[in-house]
Design a protein around this motif. Structure first.
Motif, mmCIF file in Angstrom:
data_model
loop_
_atom_site.group_PDB
_atom_site.id
_atom_site.type_symbol
_atom_site.label_atom_id
_atom_site.label_comp_id
_atom_site.label_asym_id
_atom_site.label_seq_id
_atom_site.Cartn_x
_atom_site.Cartn_y
_atom_site.Cartn_z
ATOM 1 N N TRP A 51 21.480 -3.526 35.280
ATOM 2 C CA TRP A 51 20.666 -4.677 34.887
ATOM 3 C C TRP A 51 20.743 -4.922 33.384
ATOM 4 O O TRP A 51 20.765 -6.071 32.935
ATOM 5 C CB TRP A 51 19.214 -4.494 35.335
ATOM 6 C CG TRP A 51 19.039 -4.452 36.815
ATOM 7 C CD1 TRP A 51 18.433 -3.466 37.541
ATOM 8 C CD2 TRP A 51 19.474 -5.417 37.787
ATOM 9 N NE1 TRP A 51 18.464 -3.759 38.881
ATOM 10 C CE2 TRP A 51 19.107 -4.963 39.053
ATOM 11 C CE3 TRP A 51 20.156 -6.628 37.694
ATOM 12 C CZ2 TRP A 51 19.375 -5.658 40.224
ATOM 13 C CZ3 TRP A 51 20.444 -7.336 38.861
ATOM 14 C CH2 TRP A 51 20.047 -6.846 40.104
ATOM 15 N N ILE A 54 24.002 -6.658 32.738
ATOM 16 C CA ILE A 54 23.917 -8.068 33.139
ATOM 17 C C ILE A 54 23.118 -8.861 32.104
ATOM 18 O O ILE A 54 23.511 -9.968 31.722
ATOM 19 C CB ILE A 54 23.315 -8.197 34.548
ATOM 20 C CG1 ILE A 54 24.305 -7.659 35.587
ATOM 21 C CG2 ILE A 54 22.930 -9.639 34.856
ATOM 22 C CD1 ILE A 54 23.738 -7.509 36.978
ATOM 23 N N CYS A 58 24.506 -12.033 29.918
ATOM 24 C CA CYS A 58 23.840 -13.336 29.956
ATOM 25 C C CYS A 58 23.228 -13.695 28.601
ATOM 26 O O CYS A 58 22.562 -14.719 28.481
ATOM 27 C CB CYS A 58 22.750 -13.336 31.026
ATOM 28 S SG CYS A 58 23.366 -13.217 32.706
#
Length: 94
Positions: A51, A54, A58
């Motif tokens: 996570w 990610i 992003c």
């Protein structure tokens, strides 16, 4: 919405790391259970790392922040692996 969901996932998995370590410690009388809960904690720590990656991809985290968090989780996972590999050091004798 995506950012909120990602934050929720990081919170959930990172809290689960702590909860599984606490449960492992409370169950240390039973080596198999101790190792099993450490394995669960390791899995949750690995999920948290995903996570974090990610979030960095992003651009929700800077690369420096992501690297610092990743390094912290690398150390946590290394300790969990050590404890699971050598449970006799952490559990009472049968």
């Amino acid at each position: 919405e995506e950012r909120f969901s990602l934050v929720d996932q990081v919170r959930r998995s990172s809290r689960s790391v702590c909860a599984n370590i606490a449960e492992a410690w409370e169950k240390r009388r039973y080596r198999a259970h101790f190792v099993s809960k450490l394995s669960d904690a390791q899995s949750e720590a690995s999920e948290t790392r995903v996570w974090i990656e990610i979030a960095a991809r992003c651009a929700y985290l800077s690369s420096a922040e992501a690297a610092e968090l990743d390094d912290s989780y690398d150390k946590i996972i290394a300790q969990l692996v050590l404890m699971a590999t050598e449970p006799a050091k952490w559990t009472p004798s049968p």
